[in-house]
Design an enzyme around this catalytic site. Structure first.
Site, short mmCIF file in Angstrom:
data_model
loop_
_atom_site.label_atom_id
_atom_site.label_comp_id
_atom_site.label_asym_id
_atom_site.label_seq_id
_atom_site.Cartn_x
_atom_site.Cartn_y
_atom_site.Cartn_z
N LYS A 21 0.91 -9.08 -17.98
CA LYS A 21 0.87 -9.10 -16.51
C LYS A 21 -0.41 -8.46 -15.99
O LYS A 21 -1.08 -8.98 -15.09
CB LYS A 21 2.09 -8.37 -15.95
CG LYS A 21 2.01 -7.98 -14.46
CD LYS A 21 3.18 -7.09 -14.10
CE LYS A 21 3.10 -6.62 -12.66
NZ LYS A 21 2.02 -5.63 -12.42
N ASN A 22 -0.77 -7.31 -16.55
CA ASN A 22 -1.92 -6.57 -16.04
C ASN A 22 -3.26 -7.18 -16.46
O ASN A 22 -4.30 -6.74 -16.00
CB ASN A 22 -1.84 -5.11 -16.49
CG ASN A 22 -0.68 -4.38 -15.84
OD1 ASN A 22 -0.24 -4.75 -14.76
ND2 ASN A 22 -0.18 -3.35 -16.51
N ARG A 91 0.79 -5.61 -5.22
CA ARG A 91 -0.29 -4.64 -5.10
C ARG A 91 -1.61 -5.22 -5.62
O ARG A 91 -2.68 -4.96 -5.06
CB ARG A 91 0.07 -3.38 -5.90
CG ARG A 91 -0.98 -2.27 -5.82
CD ARG A 91 -1.02 -1.64 -4.46
NE ARG A 91 -2.14 -0.71 -4.33
CZ ARG A 91 -2.38 0.00 -3.24
NH1 ARG A 91 -1.59 -0.12 -2.20
NH2 ARG A 91 -3.40 0.82 -3.17
N CYS A 115 5.02 -2.11 -5.62
CA CYS A 115 6.01 -1.05 -5.78
C CYS A 115 5.58 0.22 -5.06
O CYS A 115 4.39 0.59 -5.08
CB CYS A 115 6.21 -0.73 -7.27
SG CYS A 115 6.98 -2.06 -8.20
N ARG A 120 -1.57 4.89 -3.78
CA ARG A 120 -2.52 4.16 -4.62
C ARG A 120 -3.62 3.65 -3.69
O ARG A 120 -3.73 2.46 -3.40
CB ARG A 120 -1.82 3.01 -5.35
CG ARG A 120 -0.83 3.49 -6.38
CD ARG A 120 -0.32 2.37 -7.23
NE ARG A 120 0.69 1.58 -6.54
CZ ARG A 120 1.31 0.54 -7.07
NH1 ARG A 120 1.02 0.16 -8.30
NH2 ARG A 120 2.22 -0.13 -6.40
N PRO A 121 -4.42 4.59 -3.16
CA PRO A 121 -5.40 4.22 -2.14
C PRO A 121 -6.45 3.27 -2.70
O PRO A 121 -6.78 3.30 -3.89
CB PRO A 121 -6.03 5.56 -1.75
CG PRO A 121 -5.81 6.45 -2.94
CD PRO A 121 -4.50 6.02 -3.52
N ASP A 123 -9.45 3.35 -1.63
CA ASP A 123 -10.73 3.98 -1.29
C ASP A 123 -11.78 3.74 -2.36
O ASP A 123 -12.95 3.46 -2.05
CB ASP A 123 -10.55 5.49 -1.10
CG ASP A 123 -9.62 5.82 0.06
OD1 ASP A 123 -9.07 4.88 0.65
OD2 ASP A 123 -9.43 7.01 0.35
N LEU A 124 -11.39 3.86 -3.65
CA LEU A 124 -12.36 3.66 -4.73
C LEU A 124 -12.88 2.23 -4.74
O LEU A 124 -14.06 2.00 -5.02
CB LEU A 124 -11.73 4.00 -6.08
CG LEU A 124 -11.55 5.48 -6.42
CD1 LEU A 124 -10.83 5.63 -7.75
CD2 LEU A 124 -12.90 6.18 -6.47
N ASP A 305 3.05 3.36 -16.92
CA ASP A 305 4.03 2.29 -16.79
C ASP A 305 5.22 2.46 -17.72
O ASP A 305 6.25 1.80 -17.56
CB ASP A 305 3.39 0.92 -17.05
CG ASP A 305 2.63 0.41 -15.84
OD1 ASP A 305 2.77 1.00 -14.75
OD2 ASP A 305 1.90 -0.59 -15.97
N ILE A 327 -0.27 10.44 -13.19
CA ILE A 327 -1.00 9.38 -12.51
C ILE A 327 -0.48 9.15 -11.09
O ILE A 327 -1.24 9.26 -10.13
CB ILE A 327 -0.91 8.06 -13.32
CG1 ILE A 327 -1.29 8.30 -14.79
CG2 ILE A 327 -1.80 6.99 -12.68
CD1 ILE A 327 -2.70 8.79 -15.00
N ARG A 397 9.12 -9.15 -11.40
CA ARG A 397 7.68 -9.09 -11.15
C ARG A 397 6.90 -8.97 -12.46
O ARG A 397 5.74 -9.40 -12.53
CB ARG A 397 7.32 -7.92 -10.24
CG ARG A 397 7.74 -8.10 -8.79
CD ARG A 397 7.23 -6.96 -7.93
NE ARG A 397 5.83 -6.71 -8.24
CZ ARG A 397 5.34 -5.52 -8.58
NH1 ARG A 397 6.11 -4.46 -8.66
NH2 ARG A 397 4.06 -5.39 -8.85
#
Length: 417
Positions: A21-22, A91, A115, A120-121, A123-124, A305, A327, A397
């Site tokens: 998935k990732n 996401r 989720c 989980r900004p 910004d980066l 995860d 995390i 998902r």
């Protein structure tokens, strides 16, 4: 839809692992950079892939799906805006930001969904795009990006080795002018898989999977065919399923080196593990032993995860175990649901203290997120009696037909309305 599980059945047998998935989600986003066809094999049939495919269709891509192969023709893409509804479905939709900005020199996105496991900004992502020459404006939950003269290479240092930010930088800089040097990059195997896909298409990415990655801007990318790597999180999760039931399992079509952070944890719990080139065999003891401490860390550390699945595993281990989440700060929502099944877990800040119980008991519980949802499945497999798990759309998902996989191993699990 719900899962109905009758526990106390020893799981034994062999399974093949689905595609990652990732890996597949950033690869699908990368197809927007190619003015031609991309053929992607080993795509899991999960709802997050469905969402990504719908986003590509919204952009104007022509999609063909056959079993676990997805073909994307992005030749005539003309839209640089994704609907708010589609963005909120997952996401990882933020990964489309880099490719869209690179191709159209502008992008408009609403804040992504997914989720709710903590902050989980993005910004980066945005600060990195600014370094590549983008102008960024945020207003009323919408992000507006533009790069009228195209993106330009730069040196980028991440304050944290974010997987998503690393992927977005690769996607944005692969066609930028000049050479981008990214330091403190994420090192996950999924990063390497994305880079391999892009390099097959004509990109020049050096050092993917290491902390420093060099991206030499290419003029264009061409059509490509690629096979997605196996899902290391799914492989580990099914090992936990067998372990919690005192079973035996052989995981085929996996990459054992991607699971190295998980093996010591299972071995400390009393499992016997045998590694082969592309498979792993696990035999569990009658009762698992406690694990002194598990700490989630960026790769190659123990994956965040798998924090909830391993907590479910340890809920029936002999003794007290400690799990620390480094995390995401809000990834313990599922704990109250595990305790409804009879687990004895308390949370202190980022740490969960798990006093293993002799047995869990079936109950009606609710999945709160993807991995926490599957933690309930693991617990239900070891529980006495029947467990009903609602909100399983979270589980869908990331896991392809888990009820069929588990049934093939001897579990009593049904998907019900």
């Amino acid at each position: 839809m719900k899962f109905l599980i009758e526990g106390k059945r020893r799981l034994c047998g062999q399974i093949d692992v689905q595609g990652s998935k990732n890996s597949v989600l950033p690869i699908l986003a990368a197809t927007l950079l190619i003015k031609g066809k991309s053929v992607i094999h080993n795509c899991p049939r999960i709802s997050d892939v469905d969402a990504a495919v719908n986003i590509l269709s919204d952009f104007g891509c022509v999609i063909e799906r056959s079993l676990n192969t997805v073909t994307v023709d992005a030749s005539s893409v003309s839209n640089c805006h994704v609907s708010e509804f589609l963005m909120h479905r997952m996401r990882s939709s933020i990964l489309f930001l880099g490719p869209v900005l690179s191709r159209f020199k502008k992008a408009e996105f609403s804040s992504p969904g997914g989720c709710e496991i903590g902050l989980r900004p993005i910004d980066l992502h945005l600060s990195s795009l600014k370094l590549l020459g983008a102008e960024v404006c945020e207003k009323s939950g919408t992000v507006f990006c533009s790069a009228e003269n195209g993106l330009k290479a730069n040196r980028i240092h991440l304050s944290f080795p974010s997987v998503g930010a690393t992927e977005n930088i690769l996607l944005a800089s692969v066609l930028a002018k000049g050479t981008t040097v990214l330091s403190n990059a994420a090192r996950e195997p999924e990063i390497t898989d994305l880079a391999n896909f892009l390099n097959k298409a004509g990109a020049r990415i050096i050092g993917a999977g290491e902390s420093t990655v060099i991206i030499v801007g290419a003029q264009k990318l061409h059509s490509v065919e690629h096979t997605v790597i196996p899902d290391r999180i799914v492989a580990s999760t099914y090992m936990f399923c067998a372990a919690v039931t005192g079973g035996e399992i052989e995981i085929n079509k996996c990459v054992p080196t991607h699971l190295e952070a998980v093996f010591p944890v299972l071995e400390e719990a009393g499992c016997v593990i045998k590694r082969k080139n592309d498979s792993v065999f696990l035999k569990a003891p009658e009762r698992l032993s406690r694990i002194k401490t598990v700490r989630t860390m960026p790769y190659p550390g123990f994956p965040t995860d798998l924090q909830s699945p391993v907590t479910a595993l340890l809920s029936v281990a002999d003794g007290t175990s400690v799990v620390t989440e480094n995390i995401f700060e809000n990834r313990y929502k599922y704990i109250s649901e595990l305790n409804r099944l009879g687990a004895n877990i308390r949370v202190e800040g980022r740490t969960a203290i798990i006093d293993g119980v002799d047995s869990l008991a079936g109950a009606n519980v609710r999945a709160t997120d993807l991995r926490g949802g599957f933690a309930l499945v693991i617990a239900a497999l070891s529980a006495q009696g029947k467990t009903q798990i609602s909100n399983i759309f979270h589980i869908d998902r990331g896991y392809e037909k888990p009820e069929k996989v588990l049934s093939s191993l001897g579990a009593n699990i049904k998907r019900i309305t």
